[in-house]
Design a protein around this motif. Structure first.
Motif, PDB file in Angstrom:
ATOM      1  N   LEU A 103      18.215  72.751  20.999  1.00  0.00           N
ATOM      2  CA  LEU A 103      19.459  73.001  20.270  1.00  0.00           C
ATOM      3  C   LEU A 103      19.876  71.729  19.522  1.00  0.00           C
ATOM      4  O   LEU A 103      20.736  70.977  19.956  1.00  0.00           O
ATOM      5  CB  LEU A 103      20.549  73.446  21.244  1.00  0.00           C
ATOM      6  N   THR A 104      19.269  71.509  18.376  1.00  0.00           N
ATOM      7  CA  THR A 104      19.491  70.263  17.648  1.00  0.00           C
ATOM      8  C   THR A 104      20.913  70.133  17.118  1.00  0.00           C
ATOM      9  O   THR A 104      21.473  69.031  17.073  1.00  0.00           O
ATOM     10  CB  THR A 104      18.495  70.143  16.485  1.00  0.00           C
ATOM     11  N   GLN A 105      21.516  71.226  16.702  1.00  0.00           N
ATOM     12  CA  GLN A 105      22.901  71.169  16.225  1.00  0.00           C
ATOM     13  C   GLN A 105      23.840  70.751  17.351  1.00  0.00           C
ATOM     14  O   GLN A 105      24.734  69.916  17.158  1.00  0.00           O
ATOM     15  CB  GLN A 105      23.333  72.517  15.659  1.00  0.00           C
ATOM     16  N   MET A 106      23.610  71.296  18.538  1.00  0.00           N
ATOM     17  CA  MET A 106      24.450  70.932  19.675  1.00  0.00           C
ATOM     18  C   MET A 106      24.226  69.473  20.076  1.00  0.00           C
ATOM     19  O   MET A 106      25.174  68.766  20.450  1.00  0.00           O
ATOM     20  CB  MET A 106      24.159  71.863  20.856  1.00  0.00           C
ATOM     21  N   GLU A 107      22.987  69.021  19.999  1.00  0.00           N
ATOM     22  CA  GLU A 107      22.705  67.609  20.291  1.00  0.00           C
ATOM     23  C   GLU A 107      23.528  66.697  19.391  1.00  0.00           C
ATOM     24  O   GLU A 107      24.118  65.716  19.849  1.00  0.00           O
ATOM     25  CB  GLU A 107      21.223  67.318  20.087  1.00  0.00           C
ATOM     26  N   ASN A 108      23.567  67.027  18.113  1.00  0.00           N
ATOM     27  CA  ASN A 108      24.317  66.204  17.166  1.00  0.00           C
ATOM     28  C   ASN A 108      25.809  66.197  17.495  1.00  0.00           C
ATOM     29  O   ASN A 108      26.469  65.156  17.406  1.00  0.00           O
ATOM     30  CB  ASN A 108      24.093  66.713  15.738  1.00  0.00           C
ATOM     31  N   LEU A 109      26.338  67.363  17.875  1.00  0.00           N
ATOM     32  CA  LEU A 109      27.761  67.434  18.231  1.00  0.00           C
ATOM     33  C   LEU A 109      28.056  66.576  19.458  1.00  0.00           C
ATOM     34  O   LEU A 109      29.078  65.878  19.510  1.00  0.00           O
ATOM     35  CB  LEU A 109      28.157  68.886  18.506  1.00  0.00           C
ATOM     36  N   ILE A 116      18.217  74.564  14.972  1.00  0.00           N
ATOM     37  CA  ILE A 116      17.405  74.904  16.142  1.00  0.00           C
ATOM     38  C   ILE A 116      15.963  74.513  15.883  1.00  0.00           C
ATOM     39  O   ILE A 116      15.475  74.575  14.753  1.00  0.00           O
ATOM     40  CB  ILE A 116      17.465  76.418  16.448  1.00  0.00           C
ATOM     41  N   ARG A 117      15.286  74.110  16.961  1.00  0.00           N
ATOM     42  CA  ARG A 117      13.845  73.876  16.872  1.00  0.00           C
ATOM     43  C   ARG A 117      13.148  74.648  17.986  1.00  0.00           C
ATOM     44  O   ARG A 117      13.557  74.585  19.143  1.00  0.00           O
ATOM     45  CB  ARG A 117      13.515  72.390  16.996  1.00  0.00           C
ATOM     46  N   PHE A 118      12.105  75.382  17.633  1.00  0.00           N
ATOM     47  CA  PHE A 118      11.320  76.140  18.598  1.00  0.00           C
ATOM     48  C   PHE A 118       9.939  75.513  18.745  1.00  0.00           C
ATOM     49  O   PHE A 118       9.309  75.120  17.759  1.00  0.00           O
ATOM     50  CB  PHE A 118      11.135  77.595  18.140  1.00  0.00           C
ATOM     51  N   CYS A 120      15.755  76.598  27.200  1.00  0.00           N
ATOM     52  CA  CYS A 120      16.516  75.747  26.280  1.00  0.00           C
ATOM     53  C   CYS A 120      16.651  74.383  26.925  1.00  0.00           C
ATOM     54  O   CYS A 120      17.420  74.216  27.863  1.00  0.00           O
ATOM     55  CB  CYS A 120      17.898  76.324  26.014  1.00  0.00           C
ATOM     56  N   SER A 121      15.880  73.419  26.450  1.00  0.00           N
ATOM     57  CA  SER A 121      15.819  72.164  27.179  1.00  0.00           C
ATOM     58  C   SER A 121      15.527  71.010  26.257  1.00  0.00           C
ATOM     59  O   SER A 121      15.553  71.117  25.040  1.00  0.00           O
ATOM     60  CB  SER A 121      14.726  72.250  28.257  1.00  0.00           C
ATOM     61  N   GLU A 122      15.249  69.844  26.869  1.00  0.00           N
ATOM     62  CA  GLU A 122      14.845  68.629  26.196  1.00  0.00           C
ATOM     63  C   GLU A 122      15.893  68.147  25.213  1.00  0.00           C
ATOM     64  O   GLU A 122      15.587  67.633  24.146  1.00  0.00           O
ATOM     65  CB  GLU A 122      13.501  68.826  25.474  1.00  0.00           C
ATOM     66  N   SER A 123      17.176  68.319  25.540  1.00  0.00           N
ATOM     67  CA  SER A 123      18.214  67.844  24.629  1.00  0.00           C
ATOM     68  C   SER A 123      18.314  66.326  24.691  1.00  0.00           C
ATOM     69  O   SER A 123      17.986  65.732  25.686  1.00  0.00           O
ATOM     70  CB  SER A 123      19.556  68.454  25.030  1.00  0.00           C
ATOM     71  N   ALA A 172      31.539  76.705  20.971  1.00  0.00           N
ATOM     72  CA  ALA A 172      31.365  77.712  19.918  1.00  0.00           C
ATOM     73  C   ALA A 172      29.900  77.822  19.513  1.00  0.00           C
ATOM     74  O   ALA A 172      29.374  78.929  19.330  1.00  0.00           O
ATOM     75  CB  ALA A 172      32.228  77.354  18.710  1.00  0.00           C
ATOM     76  N   VAL A 173      29.233  76.683  19.390  1.00  0.00           N
ATOM     77  CA  VAL A 173      27.802  76.683  19.058  1.00  0.00           C
ATOM     78  C   VAL A 173      26.999  77.298  20.198  1.00  0.00           C
ATOM     79  O   VAL A 173      26.083  78.096  19.976  1.00  0.00           O
ATOM     80  CB  VAL A 173      27.318  75.247  18.767  1.00  0.00           C
ATOM     81  N   LEU A 174      27.340  76.952  21.436  1.00  0.00           N
ATOM     82  CA  LEU A 174      26.627  77.489  22.593  1.00  0.00           C
ATOM     83  C   LEU A 174      26.759  79.007  22.673  1.00  0.00           C
ATOM     84  O   LEU A 174      25.779  79.717  22.961  1.00  0.00           O
ATOM     85  CB  LEU A 174      27.157  76.848  23.875  1.00  0.00           C
ATOM     86  N   GLU A 175      27.937  79.520  22.400  1.00  0.00           N
ATOM     87  CA  GLU A 175      28.138  80.976  22.422  1.00  0.00           C
ATOM     88  C   GLU A 175      27.255  81.669  21.385  1.00  0.00           C
ATOM     89  O   GLU A 175      26.648  82.700  21.660  1.00  0.00           O
ATOM     90  CB  GLU A 175      29.609  81.298  22.173  1.00  0.00           C
ATOM     91  N   ASP A 176      27.174  81.081  20.188  1.00  0.00           N
ATOM     92  CA  ASP A 176      26.327  81.661  19.143  1.00  0.00           C
ATOM     93  C   ASP A 176      24.861  81.654  19.547  1.00  0.00           C
ATOM     94  O   ASP A 176      24.126  82.620  19.308  1.00  0.00           O
ATOM     95  CB  ASP A 176      26.507  80.889  17.832  1.00  0.00           C
ATOM     96  N   VAL A 177      24.438  80.565  20.175  1.00  0.00           N
ATOM     97  CA  VAL A 177      23.037  80.451  20.593  1.00  0.00           C
ATOM     98  C   VAL A 177      22.714  81.463  21.683  1.00  0.00           C
ATOM     99  O   VAL A 177      21.654  82.106  21.666  1.00  0.00           O
ATOM    100  CB  VAL A 177      22.736  79.017  21.077  1.00  0.00           C
ATOM    101  N   LEU A 178      23.617  81.639  22.639  1.00  0.00           N
ATOM    102  CA  LEU A 178      23.380  82.596  23.719  1.00  0.00           C
ATOM    103  C   LEU A 178      23.316  84.031  23.188  1.00  0.00           C
ATOM    104  O   LEU A 178      22.526  84.849  23.673  1.00  0.00           O
ATOM    105  CB  LEU A 178      24.465  82.462  24.789  1.00  0.00           C
TER     106      LEU A 178
END
Length: 216
Positions: free
Chosen positions: A172-178, A145-147, A213-216, A190-196
């Motif tokens: 959400l950098t991890q989700m971007e990579n996925l 994640i980046r804030f 949560c933006s700029e993906s 699964a990643v989205l649920e954890d983030v929420l």
């Protein structure tokens, strides 16, 4: 903002990366009327003028989901966006943009922090200024994640309106990579649920807090 910086981010093992003082100038393009050219700029310390360092097209929003959080005092917006760095501009186009950027005048008394002399907000050719903003940003990140904690001062030339805001942007950098690697939907969800869950537990319960949560 202070609570998130001093209490929440350390708890999430998110570490300070950098601090930036950035100006963004958005231009209308006469040759591409459906596009807005977004110019990232910084202050050239030696010459005390604005210096261009990146030219992008405005982000394209592929998905916007607004969530009503009835048990909280704020709501949440989740956005999936893409950005494109412009590299195919002609040399004269780049020079025209640079000349327009360098003619900006720093003025802390106007919204956006920038103004142009009368008639100078247009290049005389292809480009004209439609929006400016000045942002002071602190970036924190870990492996997933980046804030961005951002104070932004914006002005819209088309509507003659401005605003000053404090914002927290969560990327959400991890989700971007996925997504870039073409992973299955189950992995992404699964990643989205954890983030929420993280957002619900740490950001939505405090007065005046809001995460975009933006700029993906």
């Amino acid at each position: 903002m202070k609570h998130i910086k001093e209490a929440v981010l350390p708890e999430l093992s998110v570490h300070f990366k950098e601090e930036k003082d950035v100006y963004r100038v958005k231009l209308a393009d006469a040759k591409r009327p459906d596009s807005i050219v977004s110019c990232k700029c910084r202050v050239h310390k030696d010459e005390k003028k604005l210096e261009l360092y990146k030219i992008e097209l405005n982000p394209v929003r592929h998905l916007i989901v607004d969530m009503s959080c009835l048990a909280s005092n704020v709501d949440l917006r989740l956005a999936l966006c893409t950005k494109k760095t412009l590299t195919a501009l002609q040399e004269e186009e780049v020079q025209e943009i640079k000349n327009l950027i360098s003619s900006a005048i720093f003025d802390p008394n106007v919204k956006g922090g920038l103004r142009w002399s009368l008639g100078k907000s247009k290049s005389g050719g292809q480009y004209s200024v439609v929006n400016v903003w000045h942002a002071k940003t602190e970036t924190y990140r870990n492996s997933s994640i980046r804030f961005k904690l951002r104070e932004a001062d914006r002005y819209d030339f088309l509507t003659s309106t401005g605003e000053v805001t404090r914002e927290i942007v969560m990327r959400l950098t991890q989700m971007e990579n996925l997504l870039e690697q073409g992973n299955e939907a189950n992995s992404v969800m699964a990643v989205l649920e954890d983030v929420l869950k993280l957002i619900l537990n740490h950001f939505l319960a405090r007065e005046g807090s809001l995460v975009s949560c933006s700029e993906s």
